[in-house]
Design a protein around this motif. Structure first.
Motif, PDB file in Angstrom:
ATOM      1  N   PRO A  25      -0.511   1.857  18.132  1.00  0.00           N
ATOM      2  CA  PRO A  25      -0.552   3.001  17.231  1.00  0.00           C
ATOM      3  C   PRO A  25       0.423   4.067  17.716  1.00  0.00           C
ATOM      4  O   PRO A  25       0.428   4.425  18.897  1.00  0.00           O
ATOM      5  CB  PRO A  25      -2.004   3.477  17.329  1.00  0.00           C
ATOM      6  N   GLU A  26       1.264   4.549  16.817  1.00  0.00           N
ATOM      7  CA  GLU A  26       2.269   5.542  17.214  1.00  0.00           C
ATOM      8  C   GLU A  26       2.306   6.730  16.263  1.00  0.00           C
ATOM      9  O   GLU A  26       2.234   7.883  16.667  1.00  0.00           O
ATOM     10  CB  GLU A  26       3.657   4.906  17.298  1.00  0.00           C
ATOM     11  N   GLY A  27       2.446   6.480  14.962  1.00  0.00           N
ATOM     12  CA  GLY A  27       2.505   7.581  14.016  1.00  0.00           C
ATOM     13  C   GLY A  27       1.151   8.230  13.819  1.00  0.00           C
ATOM     14  O   GLY A  27       0.119   7.562  13.831  1.00  0.00           O
ATOM     15  N   LEU A  63      -7.523  12.081   9.418  1.00  0.00           N
ATOM     16  CA  LEU A  63      -6.393  11.660  10.246  1.00  0.00           C
ATOM     17  C   LEU A  63      -5.786  10.405   9.636  1.00  0.00           C
ATOM     18  O   LEU A  63      -6.510   9.515   9.178  1.00  0.00           O
ATOM     19  CB  LEU A  63      -6.861  11.307  11.661  1.00  0.00           C
ATOM     20  N   TRP A  64      -4.463  10.340   9.655  1.00  0.00           N
ATOM     21  CA  TRP A  64      -3.751   9.125   9.257  1.00  0.00           C
ATOM     22  C   TRP A  64      -2.949   8.628  10.450  1.00  0.00           C
ATOM     23  O   TRP A  64      -2.211   9.401  11.068  1.00  0.00           O
ATOM     24  CB  TRP A  64      -2.837   9.394   8.075  1.00  0.00           C
ATOM     25  N   VAL A  65      -3.111   7.363  10.779  1.00  0.00           N
ATOM     26  CA  VAL A  65      -2.445   6.762  11.940  1.00  0.00           C
ATOM     27  C   VAL A  65      -1.753   5.488  11.495  1.00  0.00           C
ATOM     28  O   VAL A  65      -2.305   4.704  10.714  1.00  0.00           O
ATOM     29  CB  VAL A  65      -3.462   6.453  13.057  1.00  0.00           C
ATOM     30  N   SER A  66      -0.534   5.269  11.982  1.00  0.00           N
ATOM     31  CA  SER A  66       0.168   4.013  11.710  1.00  0.00           C
ATOM     32  C   SER A  66       0.339   3.238  13.010  1.00  0.00           C
ATOM     33  O   SER A  66       0.683   3.813  14.048  1.00  0.00           O
ATOM     34  CB  SER A  66       1.533   4.281  11.065  1.00  0.00           C
ATOM     35  N   ALA A  67       0.065   1.939  12.943  1.00  0.00           N
ATOM     36  CA  ALA A  67       0.182   1.053  14.106  1.00  0.00           C
ATOM     37  C   ALA A  67       1.360   0.119  13.880  1.00  0.00           C
ATOM     38  O   ALA A  67       1.306  -0.771  13.030  1.00  0.00           O
ATOM     39  CB  ALA A  67      -1.104   0.266  14.319  1.00  0.00           C
ATOM     40  N   ARG A  68       2.401   0.321  14.652  1.00  0.00           N
ATOM     41  CA  ARG A  68       3.653  -0.398  14.405  1.00  0.00           C
ATOM     42  C   ARG A  68       3.548  -1.880  14.725  1.00  0.00           C
ATOM     43  O   ARG A  68       4.293  -2.695  14.176  1.00  0.00           O
ATOM     44  CB  ARG A  68       4.769   0.235  15.235  1.00  0.00           C
ATOM     45  N   ALA A 106      -1.834   1.072   8.347  1.00  0.00           N
ATOM     46  CA  ALA A 106      -2.152   2.490   8.428  1.00  0.00           C
ATOM     47  C   ALA A 106      -3.666   2.623   8.385  1.00  0.00           C
ATOM     48  O   ALA A 106      -4.358   1.796   7.764  1.00  0.00           O
ATOM     49  CB  ALA A 106      -1.508   3.257   7.281  1.00  0.00           C
ATOM     50  N   TYR A 107      -4.180   3.657   9.035  1.00  0.00           N
ATOM     51  CA  TYR A 107      -5.620   3.833   9.152  1.00  0.00           C
ATOM     52  C   TYR A 107      -6.023   5.238   8.724  1.00  0.00           C
ATOM     53  O   TYR A 107      -5.406   6.220   9.123  1.00  0.00           O
ATOM     54  CB  TYR A 107      -6.073   3.599  10.599  1.00  0.00           C
ATOM     55  N   LYS A 122     -10.858   3.415   6.641  1.00  0.00           N
ATOM     56  CA  LYS A 122     -10.178   2.361   5.900  1.00  0.00           C
ATOM     57  C   LYS A 122      -8.896   1.984   6.612  1.00  0.00           C
ATOM     58  O   LYS A 122      -8.260   2.821   7.255  1.00  0.00           O
ATOM     59  CB  LYS A 122      -9.849   2.833   4.479  1.00  0.00           C
ATOM     60  N   SER A 123      -8.509   0.714   6.502  1.00  0.00           N
ATOM     61  CA  SER A 123      -7.208   0.261   6.987  1.00  0.00           C
ATOM     62  C   SER A 123      -6.405  -0.238   5.791  1.00  0.00           C
ATOM     63  O   SER A 123      -6.967  -0.787   4.841  1.00  0.00           O
ATOM     64  CB  SER A 123      -7.358  -0.841   8.037  1.00  0.00           C
ATOM     65  N   VAL A 124      -5.090  -0.021   5.854  1.00  0.00           N
ATOM     66  CA  VAL A 124      -4.201  -0.338   4.742  1.00  0.00           C
ATOM     67  C   VAL A 124      -3.008  -1.120   5.281  1.00  0.00           C
ATOM     68  O   VAL A 124      -2.356  -0.683   6.240  1.00  0.00           O
ATOM     69  CB  VAL A 124      -3.691   0.942   4.048  1.00  0.00           C
ATOM     70  N   SER A 125      -2.695  -2.253   4.690  1.00  0.00           N
ATOM     71  CA  SER A 125      -1.498  -3.002   5.072  1.00  0.00           C
ATOM     72  C   SER A 125      -0.270  -2.300   4.495  1.00  0.00           C
ATOM     73  O   SER A 125      -0.230  -1.978   3.298  1.00  0.00           O
ATOM     74  CB  SER A 125      -1.573  -4.440   4.548  1.00  0.00           C
ATOM     75  N   VAL A 126       0.733  -2.075   5.341  1.00  0.00           N
ATOM     76  CA  VAL A 126       1.956  -1.381   4.917  1.00  0.00           C
ATOM     77  C   VAL A 126       3.168  -2.231   5.294  1.00  0.00           C
ATOM     78  O   VAL A 126       3.039  -3.382   5.681  1.00  0.00           O
ATOM     79  CB  VAL A 126       2.037   0.032   5.533  1.00  0.00           C
TER      80      VAL A 126
END
Length: 334
Positions: free
Chosen positions: A194-196, A206-211, A216-217, A228-232
């Motif tokens: 997770p970075e973003g 909170l919104w988090v992106s895991a590279r 995105a979470y 929730k988790s979202v495929s990006v």
């Protein structure tokens, strides 16, 4: 890595570089204000006039500069010196350096926030901590908070400045830090690398992106529960919530795209192609930044030394700006 420049303004003939590329599509409204770009390969800080698209100043900075933050009054911009131990502050008018704040041995500051209360907050990746700098242009009192997590990289701060949240690359965690009571920090594992991280304007999500896991979470700031988790898109290095609070956008480095998420439904609304997948490896799309009015997204393309200006409504790349050698961190003023 390019050789650092002497600490002085580069002559205007060199600094006022033309646009790298310009789209023929008309802009929805004339841009205004200034964009600031940290050049991590050239060790520079640049200023770009958004009305004309020209780079008006370029100064030498510290080693490997990364994230940027502008002061609430727009008069200063702070730079996290990832290759060193300081936060350096410059005037936005002429990029003259006004002060340097020392964070200590092996600090390696990266993420940075200049809060509406006037104080600075920054991660210190090498110390597994974050810093709160009270009165950064005056006494610059520093307070350090350990996260206990490896790779404490990016951060956001609550509107009331009572808490901060970090993404910790090495530990694969998101951490909540209590800035007032100094209670033990809370951490949860979130995806792979997770970075973003971005906080909704109302402070409620909170919104988090895991590279590493291309997700995105949506996370509760209070208890760190994943709602929730979202495929990006591939390798979502950054995530940023629109100032209006209606959409969250990831910067998908490996695909050259932006994934737009409807924050009400938590579903992907659309994707914006900033470059083609074939160009993505060359451009190395990293940091993203919203214009204050939410009409544009600025996308740092480190590999080609460009900043793509994207019209959010249409998804059109309006132009590409010259931000210096290895442009990464971005900040903006009206």
């Amino acid at each position: 890595m390019s050789r650092a420049l002497p600490f002085a303004l580069i002559p205007l003939a060199v600094a006022c570089a033309p646009l790298a590329e310009v789209s023929t599509d008309p802009a929805p409204q004339a841009a205004s204000g200034a964009l600031f770009v940290a050049g991590k390969f050239g060790n520079t800080l640049a200023k770009v006039d958004l009305a004309t698209g020209t780079r008006t100043a370029l100064v030498a900075s510290c080693a490997n500069p990364h994230e940027l933050a502008t002061s609430p009054d727009n008069r200063h911009v702070a730079l996290a010196c990832y290759g060193g131990t300081t936060l350096d502050i410059f005037r936005t008018s002429d990029l003259a350096k006004v002060t340097s704040i020392e964070l200590g041995n092996n600090a390696r500051p990266h993420g940075i926030v200049w809060h509406g209360n006037g104080d600075l907050y920054a991660t210190a990746e090498g110390r597994q901590s974050i810093f709160w700098i009270r009165d950064p242009l005056g006494q610059a009192e520093t307070f350090e908070y350990g996260t206990g997590q490896r790779g404490t990289h990016m951060l956001v701060v609550a509107p009331d400045a009572r808490h901060a949240w970090t993404t910790d690359l090495g530990s694969k965690t998101v951490t909540r830090v209590d800035l007032l009571t100094r209670r033990a920090p809370q951490s949860i594992e979130v995806g792979i690398e997770p970075e973003g991280i971005s906080l909704a304007p109302d402070g409620e999500t909170l919104w988090v992106s895991a590279r590493g896991s291309n997700e995105a979470y949506m996370i509760s700031p209070d208890d760190l529960a994943v709602r929730k988790s979202v495929s990006v898109g591939p390798f979502p290095l950054r995530i940023a919530v629109r100032p209006q609070g209606d959409f969250s956008v990831t910067s998908d480095l490996a695909g050259g795209s932006l994934t737009v998420i409807d924050v009400q439904t938590g579903e992907v609304a659309r994707a914006i192609a900033v470059s083609s997948p074939q160009e993505a490896e060359q451009r190395q799309q990293v940091t993203i930044l919203w214009s204050p009015d939410g009409q544009r997204i600025y996308v740092a393309e480190t590999g080609t030394d460009t900043i793509a200006e994207v019209d959010f409504a249409s998804g059109t790349v309006l132009r590409r700006l010259d931000g210096g050698d290895g442009g990464d961190g971005l900040a903006i003023i009206k």
